[in-house]
Design a protein around this motif. Structure first.
Motif, PDB file in Angstrom:
ATOM      1  N   ARG A 153       6.625   6.213 -11.305  1.00 13.33           N
ATOM      2  CA  ARG A 153       6.582   5.030 -10.435  1.00 13.33           C
ATOM      3  C   ARG A 153       7.269   5.297  -9.090  1.00 13.33           C
ATOM      4  NH1 ARG A 153      11.494   2.563 -10.343  1.00 13.33           N
ATOM      5  NH2 ARG A 153      12.945   2.953 -12.067  1.00 13.33           N
ATOM      6  N   LYS A 154       8.117   6.329  -9.033  1.00 14.50           N
ATOM      7  CA  LYS A 154       8.812   6.656  -7.785  1.00 14.50           C
ATOM      8  C   LYS A 154       8.041   7.656  -6.923  1.00 14.50           C
ATOM      9  CE  LYS A 154      13.612   5.736  -9.040  1.00 14.50           C
ATOM     10  NZ  LYS A 154      15.003   6.169  -8.826  1.00 14.50           N
ATOM     11  N   VAL A 155       7.043   8.311  -7.512  1.00 16.27           N
ATOM     12  CA  VAL A 155       6.366   9.415  -6.835  1.00 16.27           C
ATOM     13  C   VAL A 155       5.144   8.919  -6.060  1.00 16.27           C
ATOM     14  CG1 VAL A 155       5.225  11.636  -7.154  1.00 16.27           C
ATOM     15  CG2 VAL A 155       7.186  11.031  -8.594  1.00 16.27           C
ATOM     16  N   HIS A 156       5.033   9.372  -4.822  1.00 14.24           N
ATOM     17  CA  HIS A 156       3.928   8.966  -3.947  1.00 14.24           C
ATOM     18  C   HIS A 156       3.271  10.218  -3.354  1.00 14.24           C
ATOM     19  CE1 HIS A 156       5.390   4.701  -3.662  1.00 14.24           C
ATOM     20  NE2 HIS A 156       6.538   5.311  -3.936  1.00 14.24           N
ATOM     21  N   LEU A 157       1.960  10.240  -3.335  1.00 16.04           N
ATOM     22  CA  LEU A 157       1.216  11.298  -2.660  1.00 16.04           C
ATOM     23  C   LEU A 157       0.938  10.874  -1.225  1.00 16.04           C
ATOM     24  CD1 LEU A 157      -0.570  13.871  -2.447  1.00 16.04           C
ATOM     25  CD2 LEU A 157      -2.455  12.508  -3.394  1.00 16.04           C
ATOM     26  N   VAL A 158       1.460  11.647  -0.277  1.00  9.76           N
ATOM     27  CA  VAL A 158       1.146  11.428   1.137  1.00  9.76           C
ATOM     28  C   VAL A 158       0.861  12.800   1.751  1.00  9.76           C
ATOM     29  CG1 VAL A 158       1.868  10.518   3.366  1.00  9.76           C
ATOM     30  CG2 VAL A 158       2.682   9.425   1.262  1.00  9.76           C
ATOM     31  N   TYR A 159      -0.393  13.052   2.040  1.00  6.67           N
ATOM     32  CA  TYR A 159      -0.748  14.339   2.628  1.00  6.67           C
ATOM     33  C   TYR A 159      -0.106  14.501   4.006  1.00  6.67           C
ATOM     34  CZ  TYR A 159      -4.313  15.436  -0.871  1.00  6.67           C
ATOM     35  OH  TYR A 159      -4.965  15.752  -2.035  1.00  6.67           O
ATOM     36  N   ASN A 160       0.287  15.742   4.309  1.00  2.00           N
ATOM     37  CA  ASN A 160       0.748  16.043   5.658  1.00  2.00           C
ATOM     38  C   ASN A 160      -0.356  15.716   6.656  1.00  2.00           C
ATOM     39  OD1 ASN A 160       3.276  17.014   4.985  1.00  2.00           O
ATOM     40  ND2 ASN A 160       2.598  19.138   4.803  1.00  2.00           N
ATOM     41  N   GLY A 161       0.036  15.086   7.746  1.00  4.88           N
ATOM     42  CA  GLY A 161      -0.913  14.845   8.823  1.00  4.88           C
ATOM     43  C   GLY A 161      -0.571  15.719  10.012  1.00  4.88           C
ATOM     44  N   ILE A 162      -1.560  16.044  10.799  1.00  6.22           N
ATOM     45  CA  ILE A 162      -1.318  16.851  12.000  1.00  6.22           C
ATOM     46  C   ILE A 162      -2.000  16.204  13.200  1.00  6.22           C
ATOM     47  CG2 ILE A 162      -1.211  18.993  10.644  1.00  6.22           C
ATOM     48  CD1 ILE A 162      -4.000  19.492  12.416  1.00  6.22           C
ATOM     49  N   ALA A 163      -1.445  16.476  14.367  1.00  8.57           N
ATOM     50  CA  ALA A 163      -2.148  16.147  15.601  1.00  8.57           C
ATOM     51  C   ALA A 163      -3.103  17.300  15.876  1.00  8.57           C
ATOM     52  CB  ALA A 163      -1.151  16.001  16.752  1.00  8.57           C
ATOM     53  N   GLN A 353       1.079   5.314   5.732  1.00  8.33           N
ATOM     54  CA  GLN A 353       1.421   5.378   4.310  1.00  8.33           C
ATOM     55  C   GLN A 353       2.931   5.455   4.108  1.00  8.33           C
ATOM     56  OE1 GLN A 353      -0.868   8.145   1.847  1.00  8.33           O
ATOM     57  NE2 GLN A 353      -2.462   8.187   3.406  1.00  8.33           N
ATOM     58  N   ILE A 354       3.606   6.213   4.941  1.00  3.92           N
ATOM     59  CA  ILE A 354       5.057   6.346   4.813  1.00  3.92           C
ATOM     60  C   ILE A 354       5.741   5.032   5.191  1.00  3.92           C
ATOM     61  CG2 ILE A 354       7.084   7.511   5.788  1.00  3.92           C
ATOM     62  CD1 ILE A 354       5.190  10.014   5.978  1.00  3.92           C
ATOM     63  N   GLU A 355       5.248   4.386   6.231  1.00  2.00           N
ATOM     64  CA  GLU A 355       5.820   3.092   6.615  1.00  2.00           C
ATOM     65  C   GLU A 355       5.651   2.059   5.507  1.00  2.00           C
ATOM     66  OE1 GLU A 355       4.846   3.869  11.353  1.00  2.00           O
ATOM     67  OE2 GLU A 355       3.621   2.473  10.193  1.00  2.00           O
ATOM     68  N   THR A 356       4.533   2.115   4.794  1.00  3.33           N
ATOM     69  CA  THR A 356       4.329   1.209   3.658  1.00  3.33           C
ATOM     70  C   THR A 356       5.373   1.455   2.571  1.00  3.33           C
ATOM     71  OG1 THR A 356       1.955   1.039   4.090  1.00  3.33           O
ATOM     72  CG2 THR A 356       2.698   0.521   1.856  1.00  3.33           C
ATOM     73  N   ILE A 357       5.711   2.720   2.339  1.00  6.35           N
ATOM     74  CA  ILE A 357       6.750   3.044   1.357  1.00  6.35           C
ATOM     75  C   ILE A 357       8.097   2.483   1.805  1.00  6.35           C
ATOM     76  CG2 ILE A 357       8.059   4.956   0.313  1.00  6.35           C
ATOM     77  CD1 ILE A 357       5.402   6.586   0.456  1.00  6.35           C
ATOM     78  N   TYR A 358       8.418   2.618   3.087  1.00  5.64           N
ATOM     79  CA  TYR A 358       9.665   2.030   3.599  1.00  5.64           C
ATOM     80  C   TYR A 358       9.690   0.524   3.349  1.00  5.64           C
ATOM     81  CZ  TYR A 358      10.176   6.350   6.435  1.00  5.64           C
ATOM     82  OH  TYR A 358      10.298   7.639   6.880  1.00  5.64           O
ATOM     83  N   GLY A 363      11.790  -4.168   0.176  1.00  9.71           N
ATOM     84  CA  GLY A 363      11.339  -5.527  -0.105  1.00  9.71           C
ATOM     85  C   GLY A 363      10.670  -6.201   1.061  1.00  9.71           C
ATOM     86  N   ARG A 364      10.477  -5.481   2.155  1.00 10.83           N
ATOM     87  CA  ARG A 364       9.875  -6.094   3.349  1.00 10.83           C
ATOM     88  C   ARG A 364       8.385  -6.345   3.160  1.00 10.83           C
ATOM     89  NH1 ARG A 364      13.150  -4.749   7.932  1.00 10.83           N
ATOM     90  NH2 ARG A 364      15.301  -4.673   7.176  1.00 10.83           N
ATOM     91  N   LYS A 365       7.741  -5.527   2.336  1.00 13.43           N
ATOM     92  CA  LYS A 365       6.304  -5.702   2.134  1.00 13.43           C
ATOM     93  C   LYS A 365       6.020  -7.025   1.454  1.00 13.43           C
ATOM     94  CE  LYS A 365       2.140  -3.441   0.447  1.00 13.43           C
ATOM     95  NZ  LYS A 365       1.559  -2.313  -0.335  1.00 13.43           N
ATOM     96  N   ASP A 366       6.842  -7.382   0.439  1.00 12.85           N
ATOM     97  CA  ASP A 366       6.678  -8.672  -0.257  1.00 12.85           C
ATOM     98  C   ASP A 366       6.898  -9.821   0.707  1.00 12.85           C
ATOM     99  OD1 ASP A 366       6.139  -7.382  -2.610  1.00 12.85           O
ATOM    100  OD2 ASP A 366       8.213  -7.428  -3.306  1.00 12.85           O
ATOM    101  N   GLU A 367       7.909  -9.667   1.583  1.00 12.60           N
ATOM    102  CA  GLU A 367       8.184 -10.708   2.574  1.00 12.60           C
ATOM    103  C   GLU A 367       7.004 -10.875   3.518  1.00 12.60           C
ATOM    104  OE1 GLU A 367      11.792  -9.715   4.564  1.00 12.60           O
ATOM    105  OE2 GLU A 367      12.985  -9.644   2.727  1.00 12.60           O
ATOM    106  N   ALA A 368       6.434  -9.712   3.936  1.00 13.96           N
ATOM    107  CA  ALA A 368       5.304  -9.769   4.852  1.00 13.96           C
ATOM    108  C   ALA A 368       4.093 -10.429   4.184  1.00 13.96           C
ATOM    109  CB  ALA A 368       4.951  -8.358   5.327  1.00 13.96           C
ATOM    110  N   ASN A 369       3.877 -10.108   2.916  1.00 15.14           N
ATOM    111  CA  ASN A 369       2.754 -10.699   2.193  1.00 15.14           C
ATOM    112  C   ASN A 369       2.917 -12.211   2.046  1.00 15.14           C
ATOM    113  OD1 ASN A 369       1.504  -8.240   1.889  1.00 15.14           O
ATOM    114  ND2 ASN A 369       2.375  -7.836  -0.151  1.00 15.14           N
ATOM    115  N   GLU A 370       4.169 -12.637   1.751  1.00 17.79           N
ATOM    116  CA  GLU A 370       4.442 -14.071   1.628  1.00 17.79           C
ATOM    117  C   GLU A 370       4.204 -14.777   2.972  1.00 17.79           C
ATOM    118  OE1 GLU A 370       8.336 -14.589   0.125  1.00 17.79           O
ATOM    119  OE2 GLU A 370       7.930 -13.615  -1.791  1.00 17.79           O
ATOM    120  N   SER A 371       4.631 -14.088   4.037  1.00 22.68           N
ATOM    121  CA  SER A 371       4.455 -14.677   5.376  1.00 22.68           C
ATOM    122  C   SER A 371       2.970 -14.818   5.715  1.00 22.68           C
ATOM    123  CB  SER A 371       5.144 -13.811   6.414  1.00 22.68           C
ATOM    124  OG  SER A 371       4.932 -14.294   7.717  1.00 22.68           O
ATOM    125  N   ASP A 372       2.199 -13.773   5.340  1.00 24.60           N
ATOM    126  CA  ASP A 372       0.757 -13.807   5.628  1.00 24.60           C
ATOM    127  C   ASP A 372       0.076 -14.913   4.834  1.00 24.60           C
ATOM    128  OD1 ASP A 372       1.016 -11.706   7.321  1.00 24.60           O
ATOM    129  OD2 ASP A 372       0.387 -10.178   5.870  1.00 24.60           O
TER     130      ASP A 372
END
Length: 374
Positions: A153-163, A353-358, A363-372
């Motif tokens: 539940r703690k592990v997330h796959l986020v591929y490296n991105g490049i410019a 994807q990383i910002e979503t993990i933050y 708990g900010r994502k739940d707050e944002a969802n409630e606000s929406d």
């Protein structure tokens, strides 16, 4: 939300390149970022160039753990008051984060050997305790983390991105080739990697020897520095094709050198993903890679390059010969690779994807969802 990125490397490796790519793409309206680096680290000018504040710290250089550095990180966190620290290894920073009640994200950028008891028990306990989320940069790394006992539940796959790298003009390519003693008709096979044991440069040299004899137009670039530089140069000097092997040394910005490499190669014993291959793909280069972990998530055999068995010089040399003599095949595989790089390994998607993990771990994502929903 305030994020502290913490990296203790004094040189620029895969984690440093990852960090620069993230800093190019993160949402500056929603997040404030600062970077903690060892004093005098090679990465500092590049981070500052992106307009991101650097906090230089003493007694943290190239250390994952030391008692003294825990105090250093605690003082930094007391002053900065971050919502999240994002570490790249660095157990000391994660201990400090727990003591300061800060949320912790850790990214593993490499593949590690499976651990046995009691080391596995210690690793599992430490990392589950000292991380709210753990990012693996490929499916191979995610599997590696779960094998080591990190809770799924703690592990997330986020591929490296490049410019994507930028094409340079034909004239600039010709001039750069001349700088390294290369002719316009030469086909350049290149490896861009730290000169360290895990990258297995001796396999590259062994395969190059045979391929260079079969196809006299092949030339071989070795880009990078590391602990094996003298050893590898001595090996190359003894080769029957010594005059065709060029060591470029360290190149901070690989954009131009990757433009003159026709076939990027990775020969690692273990490879989590390979940013160098993705950068080559962004310029429509066909790739060759050993079957060494996450490389098969980048190079699809026969579609955008060739996968060869690990530590197999014969098949590696045959792949070099095959692509070296077939410009049409190089172009077709390269075009497909460029498409894959654009669709799968973009920095904007990585940053989101990383910002979503933050948001999730604070708990900010739940707050944002409630606000929406209101």
């Amino acid at each position: 939300m305030k994020i502290l990125q913490i990296l203790t490397d004094t040189n620029v490796g895969g984690a440093g390149i990852w960090l620069l790519n993230f800093l190019k793409a993160f949402d500056r309206e929603s997040f404030e970022a600062a970077v903690v680096l060892p004093r005098g680290a090679e990465l500092i000018p590049a981070v500052k160039k992106l307009g991101v504040r650097v906090i230089e710290a003493d007694n943290i250089a190239d250390r994952s753990f030391s008692l003294g550095s825990i105090g250093t990180f605690m003082r930094i966190m007391a002053e900065e008051k971050p919502d999240v620290i994002h570490t790249h290894a660095c157990i000391s920073a994660r201990i400090a984060g727990r003591l300061k009640n800060v949320r912790i994200v850790n990214t593993r950028h490499c593949l590690e050997d499976p651990k046995r008891f009691p080391k596995r028990f210690i690793y599992r306990t430490v990392n589950n305790t000292l991380s709210d989320a753990v990012i693996g940069v490929s499916e191979a790394v995610v599997h590696n983390l779960i094998q080591d006992g990190i809770r799924e539940r703690k592990v997330h796959l986020v591929y490296n991105g490049i410019a994507p790298l930028k094409p340079i003009s034909p004239d600039k390519q010709i001039n750069l080739r001349r700088q390294y003693g290369l002719d316009a008709g030469d086909v350049i096979v290149g490896i861009v990697a730290r000169l360290e044991p895990v990258k297995n440069h001796e396999l590259f040299l062994e395969a190059a020897k045979f391929a260079g004899i079969v196809n006299p137009r092949l030339r071989f670039l070795i880009v990078g520095t590391g602990s094996r530089e003298s050893e590898l140069k001595a090996m190359a000097k003894k080769s029957e094709i010594a005059e065709k092997i060029i060591f470029t040394g360290y190149i901070q910005d690989v954009n131009d050198i990757m433009n003159i490499i026709d076939i990027p190669v990775i020969t690692s014993h273990k490879e989590a993903l390979s940013i160098a291959l993705i950068e080559g793909m962004s310029l429509a280069k066909p790739c060759i890679a050993t079957d060494s972990g996450g490389t098969k998530e980048v190079v699809y055999h026969g579609r955008n390059g060739i996968i060869v068995p690990n530590n197999d010089a014969v098949n590696l040399s045959l792949a070099m010969i095959d692509l070296g003599q077939n410009a049409r095949k190089r172009a077709a595989l390269g075009a497909e690779g460029q498409k894959i790089a654009r669709e799968k390994f973009g920095i904007a998607e990585m940053a989101r994807q990383i910002e979503t993990i933050y948001m999730e771990i604070t708990g900010r994502k739940d707050e944002a969802n409630e606000s929406d929903g209101q």
